[in-house]
Write a protein that holds these residues in place. Structure first.
Motif, PDB file in Angstrom:
ATOM      1  N   GLY A 103       0.849  -1.184   0.000  1.00 50.22           N
ATOM      2  CA  GLY A 103       0.000   0.000   0.000  1.00 50.22           C
ATOM      3  C   GLY A 103       0.879   1.226   0.000  1.00 50.22           C
ATOM      4  O   GLY A 103       0.938   1.967  -0.967  1.00 50.22           O
ATOM      5  N   LYS A 304       3.876  -5.220   4.502  1.00 50.26           N
ATOM      6  CA  LYS A 304       2.652  -5.836   3.978  1.00 50.26           C
ATOM      7  C   LYS A 304       1.494  -5.510   4.926  1.00 50.26           C
ATOM      8  O   LYS A 304       0.635  -4.714   4.609  1.00 50.26           O
ATOM      9  CB  LYS A 304       2.826  -7.349   3.854  1.00 50.26           C
ATOM     10  N   THR A 305       1.520  -6.116   6.095  1.00 50.94           N
ATOM     11  CA  THR A 305       0.309  -6.139   6.918  1.00 50.94           C
ATOM     12  C   THR A 305       0.163  -4.921   7.830  1.00 50.94           C
ATOM     13  O   THR A 305      -0.854  -4.767   8.499  1.00 50.94           O
ATOM     14  CB  THR A 305       0.246  -7.485   7.666  1.00 50.94           C
ATOM     15  N   PHE A 307       0.958  -2.039   6.168  1.00 49.52           N
ATOM     16  CA  PHE A 307       0.712  -1.100   5.056  1.00 49.52           C
ATOM     17  C   PHE A 307       1.849  -0.106   4.780  1.00 49.52           C
ATOM     18  O   PHE A 307       1.644   0.905   4.107  1.00 49.52           O
ATOM     19  CB  PHE A 307      -0.607  -0.331   5.278  1.00 49.52           C
ATOM     20  N   GLN A 378      -7.151  -3.843   9.281  1.00 50.88           N
ATOM     21  CA  GLN A 378      -6.901  -5.291   9.166  1.00 50.88           C
ATOM     22  C   GLN A 378      -8.203  -6.080   9.240  1.00 50.88           C
ATOM     23  O   GLN A 378      -8.434  -6.998   8.443  1.00 50.88           O
ATOM     24  CB  GLN A 378      -5.971  -5.750  10.279  1.00 50.88           C
ATOM     25  N   LYS A 381     -10.000  -5.896   6.043  1.00 46.12           N
ATOM     26  CA  LYS A 381      -9.454  -6.769   4.983  1.00 46.12           C
ATOM     27  C   LYS A 381      -9.936  -8.202   5.170  1.00 46.12           C
ATOM     28  O   LYS A 381     -10.303  -8.877   4.205  1.00 46.12           O
ATOM     29  CB  LYS A 381      -7.917  -6.762   4.966  1.00 46.12           C
ATOM     30  N   SER A 456      -4.278  -3.994   0.787  1.00 49.45           N
ATOM     31  CA  SER A 456      -3.981  -2.562   0.818  1.00 49.45           C
ATOM     32  C   SER A 456      -4.980  -1.865   1.735  1.00 49.45           C
ATOM     33  O   SER A 456      -6.173  -2.174   1.724  1.00 49.45           O
ATOM     34  CB  SER A 456      -4.091  -1.955  -0.577  1.00 49.45           C
ATOM     35  N   PHE A 457      -4.463  -0.892   2.509  1.00 54.06           N
ATOM     36  CA  PHE A 457      -5.388  -0.116   3.357  1.00 54.06           C
ATOM     37  C   PHE A 457      -6.384   0.647   2.506  1.00 54.06           C
ATOM     38  O   PHE A 457      -7.425   1.062   2.970  1.00 54.06           O
ATOM     39  CB  PHE A 457      -4.604   0.844   4.275  1.00 54.06           C
TER      40      PHE A 457
END
Ligand SMILES: *Cc1c(COP(=O)(O)O)cnc(C)c1O
Length: 484
Positions: A103, A304-305, A307, A378, A381, A456-457
């Motif tokens: 992101g 990644k997690t 962002f 999160q 997602k 992606s956020f």
């Protein structure tokens, strides 16, 4: 040369190097121009394609130049926009759902700017106690997120591959010093494991590929059988690598059961959580990751997690002394800089000495946006992945696969006729070439499977709806073509 001649020479050189230090006014102008460029780029992100063909790079016919004399900022930024920003994957796009998206939080970009401008030396506490305290606070926060106890240590790396490598070197030194120990992983383990074993000098370690269940998770029975077979044959179980979110399907191995087996057989338990480990921040994710806190080491990827823009992974070791034992600097000229009240120095916990001050790009967004916003993103997602799965289940012809563990949905389309593998490959190519949304594919037991990785956020429900629309457009085009 006389001192006078040298003085003249030095003055000439000083005049020639002046472009390296623009004055305050020039800095402001340059900075504002670059910032305006970045803001314009971001303004275009919502509607820009998620994938643009490579051909664009070559169509421009502009090779990067390295001019003797500086060029004006506008032409340099124009080059960057046309030849770098435009072509290829737009990983900033809310519709980029291929591979494992990141992101790129804007707050982190500002953190990078501040880190680079102050250029604090984050390798050693004595050089920058504040920077090192921030590095240690960041890894301590990550350790708390995954549930590691007091005594854990960690370091921010350039990414997940280096985080896995760092953990495996620590595991080697702690549990396989003489070599000969066996390694256990499923075929869904990320290929950086093979690289790490190679670099760590354990390329020839016996590698047991443990069978998986119908949901691509490590079979506990198969692992127990492999450990038992090795132990009774006199081969020492060294390292079990479990996945907290595989790249293919986001499957989370049964971590608590694997931890119990590792304890029984004395094996080091490493979790590759580069994709999924940081979902431990939200309650929905934490539930899926039960047992991650029982591991000996974990690789994570804040890029990644959490962002962040690319360039930040993290490794955590439950007993931090193992990290120090493997990486503490021994050079005499460095030693006296040693320990401090702000904790260990990153240079003593990783192969790196001088490094980017990474903590700032992690810390700044957490300060400015607050942890709750990350937790919500999160959880969103995870819910979006279940939403996509539910929608695919409702549409005739889709085989949505098992309910996703995390935020990756792996699915197939059953064409009216013909080879399903070839059809799904063509469908993926159609979607990618159209470029509105970006998906990727994988082979699972030989079957070509489409993947939608929602991470992606910026990705929200309307973007997931666009995935369905792009797939339906592709199916119509391909089946129309087949009938014609
Ligand atoms: C992304 C990923 C890696 C590699 O991390 P990089 O940051 O790309 O180096 C390793 N394992 C898993 C599960 C991943 O998702």
């Amino acid at each position: 040369m006389t001192a006078e001649a040298l003085r003249n020479r030095i003055e000439t050189l000083r005049a020639a190097m002046r472009p390296l230090e623009p004055d305050g006014e020039a800095r402001a102008e340059l900075g504002e121009r670059a910032l305006r460029h970045a803001l314009d780029y971001l303004a275009g992100v919502p509607d820009a394609p998620a994938n643009r063909p490579w051909a664009e790079v070559f169509a421009q016919r502009l090779d990067p130049e390295f001019p003797e004399t500086g060029r004006d900022a506008e032409s340099v930024l124009d080059y960057f926009a046309a030849c770098v920003e435009r072509p290829g994957f737009a990983t900033t796009s809310p519709r980029f759902m291929a591979y494992v998206p990141g992101g790129g939080l804007f707050h982190s970009a500002l953190g990078d700017l501040l880190a680079a401008v102050s250029n604090k030396y984050s390798g050693f506490a004595s050089a920058s106690p504040g920077a090192v305290r921030l590095e240690n606070a960041a890894t301590a926060w990550l350790a708390e997120v995954v549930g590691y106890p007091e005594g854990a240590a960690g370091t921010l790396t350039s990414g997940g591959s280096l985080a896995n490598l760092t953990a495996i070197v620590a595991a080697r030194d702690a549990a396989d010093a003489e070599g000969g120990g066996a390694v256990y992983a499923t075929r869904f383990a990320h290929h950086c494991l093979d690289k790490a074993l190679h670099i760590a000098g354990r390329r020839d370690a016996p590698l047991r590929r443990i069978a998986t269940d119908s949901r691509c998770r490590m079979s506990v029975e198969a692992l127990a059988a492999a450990l038992e077979a090795d132990a009774s044959a006199g081969i020492r179980p060294w390292l079990v690598v479990a996945s907290a979110g595989t790249v293919d399907t986001g499957a989370v191995d049964p971590l608590a059961e694997i931890a119990a087996l590792c304890r029984r057989y004395g094996a080091w338990f490493h979790v590759d959580g580069a994709y999924g480990g940081l979902f431990a921040l939200c309650p929905e994710g934490r539930e899926k990751l039960n047992g991650i806190e029982l591991s000996d080491s974990i690789a994570l990827d804040p890029h990644k997690t959490l962002f962040l823009p690319y360039g930040t992974g993290a490794v955590l070791v439950r007993d931090g002394r193992h990290l120090l034992a493997s990486f503490s600097a021994s050079a005499d000229y460095i030693r006296p800089l040693g320990e401090s009240e702000v904790g260990p120095s990153p240079a003593d916990l990783s192969p790196e000495l001088t490094r980017h001050f990474r903590a700032l790009r992690l810390w700044l967004p957490l300060q400015l946006a607050g942890v709750a916003a990350f937790r919500a993103a999160q959880a969103e997602k995870l819910a979006l992945a279940r939403y996509l799965h539910a929608r695919l289940s409702e549409i005739q012809g889709f085989d949505p696969g098992p309910l996703p563990d995390l935020s990756i949905v792996a699915f197939r389309y059953r064409p009216q006729s013909g080879d399903p593998d070839a059809f799904n490959e063509r469908l993926l190519r159609h979607v990618q070439e159209e470029g509105r949304v970006m998906l990727s594919g994988t082979r699972i037991d030989g079957r070509f499977t489409l993947r939608c990785a929602i991470l992606s956020f910026r990705t929200h429900i309307e973007h997931v709806d666009e995935v369905i629309e792009a797939l339906l457009r592709g199916i119509a085009a391909l089946q129309g073509g087949a009938d014609a």
